[in-house]
Write a protein that holds these residues in place. Structure first.
Motif, short mmCIF file in Angstrom:
data_model
loop_
_atom_site.label_atom_id
_atom_site.label_comp_id
_atom_site.label_asym_id
_atom_site.label_seq_id
_atom_site.Cartn_x
_atom_site.Cartn_y
_atom_site.Cartn_z
N ILE A 58 0.88 -1.18 0.00
CA ILE A 58 0.00 0.00 0.00
C ILE A 58 0.91 1.22 0.00
O ILE A 58 1.95 1.22 0.67
CB ILE A 58 -0.96 -0.01 1.21
CG1 ILE A 58 -1.93 1.17 1.17
CG2 ILE A 58 -0.21 -0.04 2.53
CD1 ILE A 58 -3.13 1.02 2.10
N ILE A 59 0.54 2.21 -0.76
CA ILE A 59 1.36 3.42 -0.78
C ILE A 59 0.49 4.65 -1.04
O ILE A 59 -0.43 4.59 -1.86
CB ILE A 59 2.49 3.32 -1.84
CG1 ILE A 59 3.34 4.59 -1.81
CG2 ILE A 59 1.95 3.07 -3.25
CD1 ILE A 59 4.67 4.46 -2.48
N THR A 60 0.79 5.70 -0.31
CA THR A 60 0.20 7.01 -0.57
C THR A 60 1.35 7.94 -0.96
O THR A 60 2.40 7.92 -0.29
CB THR A 60 -0.50 7.56 0.70
OG1 THR A 60 -1.49 6.62 1.13
CG2 THR A 60 -1.19 8.90 0.42
N LEU A 61 1.20 8.72 -2.00
CA LEU A 61 2.28 9.63 -2.40
C LEU A 61 2.58 10.60 -1.25
O LEU A 61 1.66 11.02 -0.53
CB LEU A 61 1.91 10.42 -3.66
CG LEU A 61 1.68 9.61 -4.94
CD1 LEU A 61 1.65 10.54 -6.16
CD2 LEU A 61 2.73 8.53 -5.15
N LEU A 101 -0.75 1.60 10.82
CA LEU A 101 -1.93 1.53 9.96
C LEU A 101 -2.56 0.13 10.05
O LEU A 101 -3.78 0.01 10.28
CB LEU A 101 -1.51 1.81 8.50
CG LEU A 101 -2.54 1.50 7.42
CD1 LEU A 101 -3.73 2.46 7.49
CD2 LEU A 101 -1.90 1.60 6.02
N TYR A 102 -1.75 -0.89 9.90
CA TYR A 102 -2.31 -2.25 9.91
C TYR A 102 -2.86 -2.61 11.30
O TYR A 102 -3.90 -3.27 11.41
CB TYR A 102 -1.25 -3.27 9.48
CG TYR A 102 -0.79 -3.10 8.05
CD1 TYR A 102 -1.71 -2.92 7.01
CD2 TYR A 102 0.57 -3.11 7.71
CE1 TYR A 102 -1.29 -2.77 5.69
CE2 TYR A 102 0.99 -2.97 6.39
CZ TYR A 102 0.06 -2.80 5.39
OH TYR A 102 0.47 -2.65 4.09
N SER A 103 -2.17 -2.16 12.36
CA SER A 103 -2.66 -2.45 13.72
C SER A 103 -4.02 -1.82 13.94
O SER A 103 -4.92 -2.40 14.56
CB SER A 103 -1.69 -1.91 14.77
OG SER A 103 -0.43 -2.50 14.59
C1 LIG Z 1 1.97 3.66 5.35
C2 LIG Z 1 1.26 4.65 4.43
C3 LIG Z 1 0.66 3.90 3.25
C4 LIG Z 1 0.15 5.36 5.23
O1 LIG Z 1 -0.57 6.19 4.30
P1 LIG Z 1 -1.49 7.42 4.77
O2 LIG Z 1 -2.40 7.74 3.63
O3 LIG Z 1 -0.64 8.50 5.28
O4 LIG Z 1 -2.30 6.75 5.97
P2 LIG Z 1 -3.57 7.33 6.76
O5 LIG Z 1 -3.59 8.82 6.71
O6 LIG Z 1 -4.79 6.61 6.28
O7 LIG Z 1 -3.22 6.89 8.26
C5 LIG Z 1 -3.81 5.76 8.84
C6 LIG Z 1 -3.03 5.32 10.08
O8 LIG Z 1 -1.69 4.96 9.72
C7 LIG Z 1 -0.79 5.28 10.80
N1 LIG Z 1 0.16 6.29 10.34
C8 LIG Z 1 0.14 6.94 9.14
N2 LIG Z 1 1.19 7.82 9.07
C9 LIG Z 1 1.86 7.71 10.24
C10 LIG Z 1 3.02 8.35 10.76
N3 LIG Z 1 3.70 9.30 10.05
N4 LIG Z 1 3.48 7.99 12.00
C11 LIG Z 1 2.80 7.05 12.71
N5 LIG Z 1 1.68 6.40 12.27
C12 LIG Z 1 1.22 6.74 11.04
C13 LIG Z 1 -1.66 5.81 11.91
O9 LIG Z 1 -2.10 4.71 12.68
C14 LIG Z 1 -2.84 6.38 11.13
O10 LIG Z 1 -4.00 6.48 11.89
P3 LIG Z 1 -4.30 7.85 12.72
O11 LIG Z 1 -4.33 8.94 11.70
O12 LIG Z 1 -5.62 7.56 13.36
O13 LIG Z 1 -3.16 8.02 13.67
C15 LIG Z 1 2.25 5.75 3.92
O14 LIG Z 1 3.01 6.25 5.01
C16 LIG Z 1 3.19 5.29 2.83
O15 LIG Z 1 2.87 5.34 1.63
N6 LIG Z 1 4.41 4.83 3.19
C17 LIG Z 1 5.41 4.41 2.20
C18 LIG Z 1 5.04 3.10 1.54
C19 LIG Z 1 5.02 1.97 2.54
O16 LIG Z 1 5.94 1.82 3.34
N7 LIG Z 1 3.96 1.15 2.50
C20 LIG Z 1 3.76 0.04 3.42
C21 LIG Z 1 4.50 -1.15 3.08
S1 LIG Z 1 4.10 -1.82 1.50
#
Ligand SMILES: CC(C)(COP(=O)(O)OP(=O)(O)OC[C@H]1O[C@@H](n2cnc3c(N)ncnc32)[C@H](O)[C@@H]1OP(=O)(O)O)[C@@H](O)C(=O)NCCC(=O)NCCS
Length: 127
Positions: A58-61, A101-103
């Motif tokens: 999963i990835i968000t830019l 995120l997964y937790s």
């Molecule tokens: C992991 C990732 C996909 C999260 O994307 P995101 O769109 O920012 O996630 P969300 O805004 O939906 O956040 C959901 C939860 O993720 C966790 N989370 C997201 N960013 C975080 C951060 N910087 N520090 C700690 N927890 C974080 C939190 O639990 C958050 O919930 P909360 O907002 O209630 O605290 C993003 O950081 C990413 O693209 N990372 C690089 C790619 C990667 O490593 N992917 C996973 C392995 S394949």
């Protein structure tokens, strides 16, 4: 807007930029969803292998993180996998964002995966 990708070539540039050395898979069970707002800003890949689900990545830019977008994609994927007996994934031990995120969505660390990513240790998480 969340939609399913039909041509994996559409997401190849993102994967190659953010997951170095990534090669497009030819997993016949794989599904890929994208979140778009004029352009693709987040991607989730998962596979439904009969009664078993697997999250591949999963990835968000970077500019769009911490806005609930990965959560939205994960919710769609989990809903699609609702009939799976279990869903598993591997995540690098140092990836606290992803582990959080997964937790948040009920995944629990089951065991270690030694040297899983390029020599880096990972966790197996299961829901
Ligand atoms: C992991 C990732 C996909 C999260 O994307 P995101 O769109 O920012 O996630 P969300 O805004 O939906 O956040 C959901 C939860 O993720 C966790 N989370 C997201 N960013 C975080 C951060 N910087 N520090 C700690 N927890 C974080 C939190 O639990 C958050 O919930 P909360 O907002 O209630 O605290 C993003 O950081 C990413 O693209 N990372 C690089 C790619 C990667 O490593 N992917 C996973 C392995 S394949």
């Amino acid at each position: 807007m969340v939609t399913e990708v039909t041509n994996l070539k559409d997401i190849e540039p993102i994967l190659q930029k953010y997951f170095k050395g990534y090669i497009l898979s030819n997993d016949p069970f794989e599904k890929v969803l994208i979140y778009t707002k004029e352009k693709i800003i987040a991607v989730i890949s998962y596979s439904i292998i009969y009664e078993r689900g697997e999250i591949n990545y999963i990835i968000t830019l970077p500019n769009y993180r911490k806005k609930g977008i990965a959560s939205k994609l994960l919710e769609y994927a989990l809903n699609d996998m609702k009939n799976c007996e279990n869903i598993s994934l591997e995540v690098s031990k140092d990836n606290k964002e992803a582990i959080n995120l997964y937790s948040k969505y009920g995944f629990k660390i089951k065991t270690d995966r030694k040297k899983y990513y390029d020599g880096k240790d990972a966790y197996l998480m299961v829901r």
